[in-house]
Design an enzyme around this catalytic site. Sequence first.
Site, mmCIF file in Angstrom:
data_model
loop_
_atom_site.group_PDB
_atom_site.id
_atom_site.type_symbol
_atom_site.label_atom_id
_atom_site.label_comp_id
_atom_site.label_asym_id
_atom_site.label_seq_id
_atom_site.Cartn_x
_atom_site.Cartn_y
_atom_site.Cartn_z
ATOM 1 N N ASP A 171 -36.474 20.140 52.067
ATOM 2 C CA ASP A 171 -35.009 20.072 52.607
ATOM 3 C C ASP A 171 -34.540 18.535 52.979
ATOM 4 O O ASP A 171 -34.863 17.655 53.503
ATOM 5 C CB ASP A 171 -35.422 20.711 54.182
ATOM 6 C CG ASP A 171 -34.073 20.786 54.906
ATOM 7 O OD1 ASP A 171 -32.958 20.351 54.365
ATOM 8 O OD2 ASP A 171 -33.819 21.753 55.877
ATOM 9 N N VAL A 172 -33.625 18.699 51.847
ATOM 10 C CA VAL A 172 -32.996 17.069 52.166
ATOM 11 C C VAL A 172 -32.259 16.527 53.131
ATOM 12 O O VAL A 172 -31.811 15.468 53.363
ATOM 13 C CB VAL A 172 -31.851 16.914 50.591
ATOM 14 C CG1 VAL A 172 -32.802 17.097 49.396
ATOM 15 C CG2 VAL A 172 -30.728 17.850 50.616
ATOM 16 N N ASN A 207 -28.559 16.060 43.105
ATOM 17 C CA ASN A 207 -27.595 17.137 42.879
ATOM 18 C C ASN A 207 -27.454 18.099 44.106
ATOM 19 O O ASN A 207 -26.472 19.169 43.898
ATOM 20 C CB ASN A 207 -28.331 17.828 41.802
ATOM 21 C CG ASN A 207 -27.755 18.956 41.451
ATOM 22 O OD1 ASN A 207 -26.667 19.074 40.847
ATOM 23 N ND2 ASN A 207 -28.595 20.080 41.586
ATOM 24 N N TYR A 230 -16.016 20.779 51.834
ATOM 25 C CA TYR A 230 -16.569 20.553 50.564
ATOM 26 C C TYR A 230 -16.034 19.382 49.879
ATOM 27 O O TYR A 230 -16.375 18.249 49.477
ATOM 28 C CB TYR A 230 -16.474 21.842 49.327
ATOM 29 C CG TYR A 230 -17.412 21.579 48.066
ATOM 30 C CD1 TYR A 230 -18.652 21.806 48.158
ATOM 31 C CD2 TYR A 230 -16.596 21.245 46.889
ATOM 32 C CE1 TYR A 230 -19.226 21.425 46.755
ATOM 33 C CE2 TYR A 230 -17.278 20.943 45.718
ATOM 34 C CZ TYR A 230 -18.800 21.084 45.758
ATOM 35 O OH TYR A 230 -19.197 20.847 44.564
ATOM 36 N N LYS A 273 -17.544 15.669 48.893
ATOM 37 C CA LYS A 273 -17.490 15.114 47.680
ATOM 38 C C LYS A 273 -16.680 13.809 47.388
ATOM 39 O O LYS A 273 -16.855 12.994 46.967
ATOM 40 C CB LYS A 273 -17.070 16.089 46.798
ATOM 41 C CG LYS A 273 -17.883 17.372 46.691
ATOM 42 C CD LYS A 273 -19.410 16.900 46.182
ATOM 43 C CE LYS A 273 -20.278 17.945 45.979
ATOM 44 N NZ LYS A 273 -21.919 17.577 45.490
#
Length: 257
Positions: free
Chosen positions: A67-68, A94, A162, A166
């Site tokens: 779990d990043v 990613n 999002y 980003k």
Amino acid sequence: MTEIAGNHKAGTAGVAVVTGAGSGIGRAVARELAAAGWRVALAGRREEPLRATAAGPAAEAAVIPTDVTRPEAVDALFSAVLDRFGRVDLLFNNAGAGAPAVALDELTYDQWRSVVDVNLTGAFLCAQAAFRVMRAQDPQGGRIINNGSISAHTPRPLSIAYTATKHAVTGLTKSLSLDGRPYRIACGQIDIGNAATEMTERMAAGTLQANGRLMTEPLMDVADVARTVLHMASLPLEANVQFATVMATSMPYIGRG
């Protein structure tokens, strides 16, 4: 649980860590790297999809559920990679998540936070751990490739969480590039538009455009993304693709809005 798959001898291309490796772009890139001789650590939340990725063509693949968003889990990931492979030459950062396409004032705090935790905090934690390893190892150095997005440049409607994360990944890429110079750590970013994966299947019914209409958008083969990442990863550390945009040729990006 950590498991090694594959019967071939270790590749000479180096050791790669791929997050979000259980599906889509992550799976395609992991398999492309493995086919080119990289030893690949497959990271993602769910073990079974990672096993499915490892079942493809591979020189040697380590399945490491991670779990990043949790610092201790990211530390455990890189410790496991060092135990198995001894070094880290490449991180493909990613792992990503999105929020429901709702009006800005309807987006909940929890929905916002979940996107920030994965797309930004998770990317930072993995980059930090990779940086720490690359700086200390001998030979020193390595490469980090962040998965940005077309949305790192311009948004779709109803995508503030999002899009904001980003855009932030671009800042992460630039800072990593600058701070990594003294230690032979290169950092680049790939911005992807409309690769055909499980995540883009929903686009078949049409995608909301800035003018309020739904439009079916062209897709490209995810293999083209994987080949682009492999090219970026294969350069000597004296050369770097700082930013690469790979997209379906006719998608509405240039002139979006």
